[in-house]
Design a protein around this motif. Structure first.
Motif, short mmCIF file in Angstrom:
data_model
loop_
_atom_site.label_atom_id
_atom_site.label_comp_id
_atom_site.label_asym_id
_atom_site.label_seq_id
_atom_site.Cartn_x
_atom_site.Cartn_y
_atom_site.Cartn_z
N GLU A 283 -20.04 80.38 27.81
CA GLU A 283 -19.05 80.65 26.76
C GLU A 283 -19.13 82.07 26.19
OE1 GLU A 283 -16.71 78.78 26.41
OE2 GLU A 283 -17.17 76.68 26.02
N PRO B 20 -18.88 73.73 30.44
CA PRO B 20 -19.53 73.91 29.14
C PRO B 20 -19.66 72.62 28.34
CG PRO B 20 -17.30 74.80 29.09
CD PRO B 20 -17.59 74.47 30.51
N SER C 21 -22.75 71.32 25.99
CA SER C 21 -22.50 71.12 24.55
C SER C 21 -22.75 69.68 24.14
CB SER C 21 -21.05 71.52 24.21
OG SER C 21 -20.12 70.71 24.91
#
Length: 415
Positions: free
Chosen positions: A193, A163, A167
């Motif tokens: 997520e 992730p 991000s």
């Protein structure tokens, strides 16, 4: 990454040493055990002790201290004891000192393999690679944002389930105007997520600006899903304030932005929203001083109070109910107090500056408050044993809305 694996190897060395260390003493322990078994004379000692006790027993019979029947009983007991002490117990053959040495390397290899596999599954190797990429681009004399994006896209192909890759990518895409790529990165992050309010709010905001600041059906669906999970989500509230401002609904824009400011942590974003509030107030013809007073007066908490049915038989309709807001740290006097009766429950009240106990302690002075609701049969302001109560921690203070209220249930008893 080479340094990382060197560090892991250094950490594994003590564990591997603990596995090898017992082998160094194996020969000495084997010789000691062999010598003990060879020189064991415990059986001869037990026979000698038996003979001495039997002689003593016979001497006692000859002296007349015991009769023949008692002599036979004691002699049988001595013989039984001798048999127990000298019974031949089959000993397992003593294994060679080198027995089991081949197992140790196998266990060592297993420890190393399991450690490496566990780190690859649970460790942060991928995040360290991302950090190395960032540092490499920063230290490169020809480093640029395009180079950073390209290197991060390479990592996205190698680490599609990390992730932190997505991000890091989606805000860069957004800032460089690559909105479709930003949406793709954010949707990938949401897949990993989960559909949590902060990510849904970011997606709604990006799609909102891509639609030229219009609440399309897709954006509205994201807004509804976000607010259903978190009615105070500041990104969505700020976006709704922009939409209201664009449509000339300055009062609603101010309300949305005030609620966003009350729940936002970034001081720069909060300052921008306050500037927007001032512009909206100017459009409405409200002076800054009047607006400040109005904002303070409109700050508070709407509270919904109810009584647990399991405790209904412990109170009377005319018992006093105290609904109180205090600062989270407990350093100030009560910020707001409303008094009612049990017969009025369930009820909804507003805690704002109008019900403050002192001008020096008002609910508009804090961003969060603790709510305490207490039923007092005696009507005393101080809690008494047997009073019923309920509380709620960390309630945000902000513009009072008719759409939402903090719910407090009276469900406990003061001891």
């Amino acid at each position: 990454m080479t340094l990382l694996w060197i560090a892991i190897a250094v950490l594994l060395l003590p564990a591997l040493w603990l596995l090898v260390a017992p082998l160094r003493n194996a020969r000495r322990l084997h010789d000691q055990q062999h010598a003990f078994e060879t020189n064991d004379t415990s059986a001869e000692q037990n026979v000698a002790i038996f003979k001495r006790r039997l002689n003593s027993l016979e001497a006692a019979r000859e002296r007349g201290d015991i009769d023949a029947e008692r002599f036979e009983e004691d002699r049988l007991e001595l013989e039984r004891s001798l048999l127990e002490d000298t019974a031949v117990r089959t000993r397992r053959p003593l294994k060679p000192a080198g027995a089991g040495r081949l197992v140790v390397p196998i266990v060592m290899v297993a420890v190393v393999v399991v450690s490496v596999l566990w780190y690859q599954q649970k460790g942060a190797e991928g995040d360290l690679v991302l950090l190395a990429v960032q540092q490499e681009v920063q230290n490169d004399p020809e480093g640029s944002l395009d180079m950073y994006i390209k290197r991060m896209e390479e990592q996205a192909e190698r680490q599609p389930d990390n992730p932190n890759v997505w991000s890091a990518l989606f805000p860069v895409y957004r800032e460089t105007g690559q909105m479709p790529q930003a949406v793709d990165a954010l949707e990938r992050l949401i897949e990993i997520e989960g559909r949590i309010p902060p990510l849904l709010a970011q997606l709604a905001q990006i799609r909102f600006f891509m639609a030229e600041r219009e609440l399309t059906d897709e954006v509205q669906a994201l807004v509804d899903e976000t607010l259903e999970q978190d009615p105070r989500q500041p990104t969505v509230l700020g976006m709704l304030g922009i939409h209201a401002f664009d449509n000339g609904d300055y009062e609603q824009a101010i309300d949305r932005w005030r609620r966003a400011v009350a729940n936002i942590e970034d001081p720069n974003t909060a300052a921008s929203l306050r500037d927007g509030i001032r512009v909206a107030q100017e459009r409405m013809g409200v002076a800054p001083e009047e607006a400040a007073v109005e904002a303070a007066e409109s700050s508070g908490i709407r509270v919904s109070v109810s009584l647990d049915e399991a405790l209904a038989d412990r109170v009377d309709g005319d018992d006093t109910v105290f609904i109180t807001a205090r600062d989270v740290e407990g350093e100030l006097p009560p910020l707001a107090v409303v008094q009612a009766q049990v017969a009025e429950l369930p009820m909804t009240v507003v805690l704002d500056n109008s019900v403050a106990m002192s001008p020096q302690a008002q609910i508009s002075q804090v961003r969060e408050a603790r709510l305490m609701v207490r039923v007092s049969p005696s009507g005393q302001a101080m809690p008494q044993p047997g009073d019923l109560f309920g509380d709620l921690e960390g309630v945000s203070v902000g513009p009072i809305s008719d759409e939402e209220a903090a719910e407090v249930v009276i469900n406990r008893v003061f001891e």
